[in-house]
Design an enzyme around this catalytic site. Sequence first.
Site, PDB file in Angstrom:
ATOM      1  N   GLY A  68       1.256  -1.242   0.007  1.00  0.00           N
ATOM      2  CA  GLY A  68      -0.300   0.031   0.470  1.00  0.00           C
ATOM      3  C   GLY A  68       1.087   0.973  -0.386  1.00  0.00           C
ATOM      4  N   THR A  71       0.270   5.569  -2.045  1.00  0.00           N
ATOM      5  CA  THR A  71      -0.412   6.588  -1.222  1.00  0.00           C
ATOM      6  C   THR A  71      -0.637   6.793  -0.110  1.00  0.00           C
ATOM      7  OG1 THR A  71      -2.433   5.597  -1.625  1.00  0.00           O
ATOM      8  CG2 THR A  71      -1.957   6.169  -4.100  1.00  0.00           C
ATOM      9  N   LEU A  73      -0.539   7.071   3.599  1.00  0.00           N
ATOM     10  CA  LEU A  73       0.185   6.633   5.413  1.00  0.00           C
ATOM     11  C   LEU A  73       1.366   6.041   3.984  1.00  0.00           C
ATOM     12  CD1 LEU A  73      -1.749   5.600   7.595  1.00  0.00           C
ATOM     13  CD2 LEU A  73      -1.302   8.102   7.498  1.00  0.00           C
ATOM     14  N   SER A 159     -22.831  -8.313   3.488  1.00  0.00           N
ATOM     15  CA  SER A 159     -23.216  -9.712   2.449  1.00  0.00           C
ATOM     16  C   SER A 159     -21.389 -10.340   2.527  1.00  0.00           C
ATOM     17  CB  SER A 159     -23.059  -9.853   1.010  1.00  0.00           C
ATOM     18  OG  SER A 159     -21.794  -8.849   0.666  1.00  0.00           O
ATOM     19  N   TYR A 201      -9.520   1.558  17.159  1.00  0.00           N
ATOM     20  CA  TYR A 201     -10.387   0.671  17.393  1.00  0.00           C
ATOM     21  C   TYR A 201      -9.898  -1.359  16.525  1.00  0.00           C
ATOM     22  CZ  TYR A 201     -11.899   1.127  11.910  1.00  0.00           C
ATOM     23  OH  TYR A 201     -11.614   0.287  10.937  1.00  0.00           O
ATOM     24  N   PRO A 244      -7.199   9.324  13.755  1.00  0.00           N
ATOM     25  CA  PRO A 244      -8.070  10.117  12.531  1.00  0.00           C
ATOM     26  C   PRO A 244      -6.972  11.055  11.770  1.00  0.00           C
ATOM     27  CG  PRO A 244      -9.275  10.336  14.735  1.00  0.00           C
ATOM     28  CD  PRO A 244      -7.924   9.841  14.843  1.00  0.00           C
TER      29      PRO A 244
END
Length: 337
Positions: A68, A71, A73, A159, A201, A244
Amino acid sequence: MASALMRRVSAFKSDLIMPLAYLHRRFISCGPKVLSQNNLPQAGFFLPDEGVMLPPGSFKNKVAFITGGGTGLGKGMTTTLSTLGAKCVIASRKLDVLKQTAEEISNQTGNKVYAVQCDVRDPLSVKACVDELIDVAGLPDVVINNAAGNFISPSEKLSANAWKTITDIVLNGTAYVTLEVGKQLIKAEKGAAFLAITTIYAESGSGFVVPSASAKAGVEALCKSLAAEWGRYGMRFNVIQPGPIKTKGAFSRLDPMGTFEKSLISRIPTGRLGTPGEIANLAAYLCSDYATWVSGAIFRMDGGEYVSMAGEFNLLKKVTNEQWSMMESMIRKTEGS
């Protein structure tokens, strides 16, 4: 506020004599943008300093692999590690984005950044990616599992495919990368520092992001388990739980209308969002030779948000003067008894 101004003046002076800090602050800092949006008055006491924390050359002759990394972080951490001398390899599904980021960072830092396509959900893709990583750069000294996926949804509307999509990227993807690289390192008798990026979280759980919360909690269990088991092979495992941080990818999915940002900041004691550069500095430290005795640890970096939400009486900051008068009356009665 005068002290805050002096810190900014000092930071500006440092930029004039520290080219590495200048590169870092110029190219990955989004502090000013964050601070211009709904920040609380106390944010002036907690201005982000995103100058490179570690000495120049701290990662010279080291290879860093970041999933990742194109983009957000991941890009911020790659920029910092490259600035400090690392040969970086970034991976994700979108090769065009990766190549653009790799070229941009290479031009900024003068160190080669390689782009390797990889779908972390697919073990065969992960194996091919790791083979290419070793071919172009060598076995890594640093592995950062940053690839993630998330969306907001009431759990009753999830789902099976939605659940699988997130857990495949976050938990299974981290496991596939870690196990594939780890086996190669064990075979070569080479150590490495592993870092995973989760969320606050993962510890508390959270409604409306249940697949992500569950998968991130699994990632933390994976890292703590391997810290105990694979330390004998020279490997360290640590975790950062960011609060955040406003990145385009995350906020476009989790707060597309921008309505959630204000409420986020209101519950952060430091009065602002975090920045990619702050996370990048912590990540660089944890993966560096300055942290060789740090393993199996989880670092919460959230401006105090977690403890603010957890404290049962922290909402007393919203108590009115009339309510306080009633409380003071009760206190006096209690003291009198």
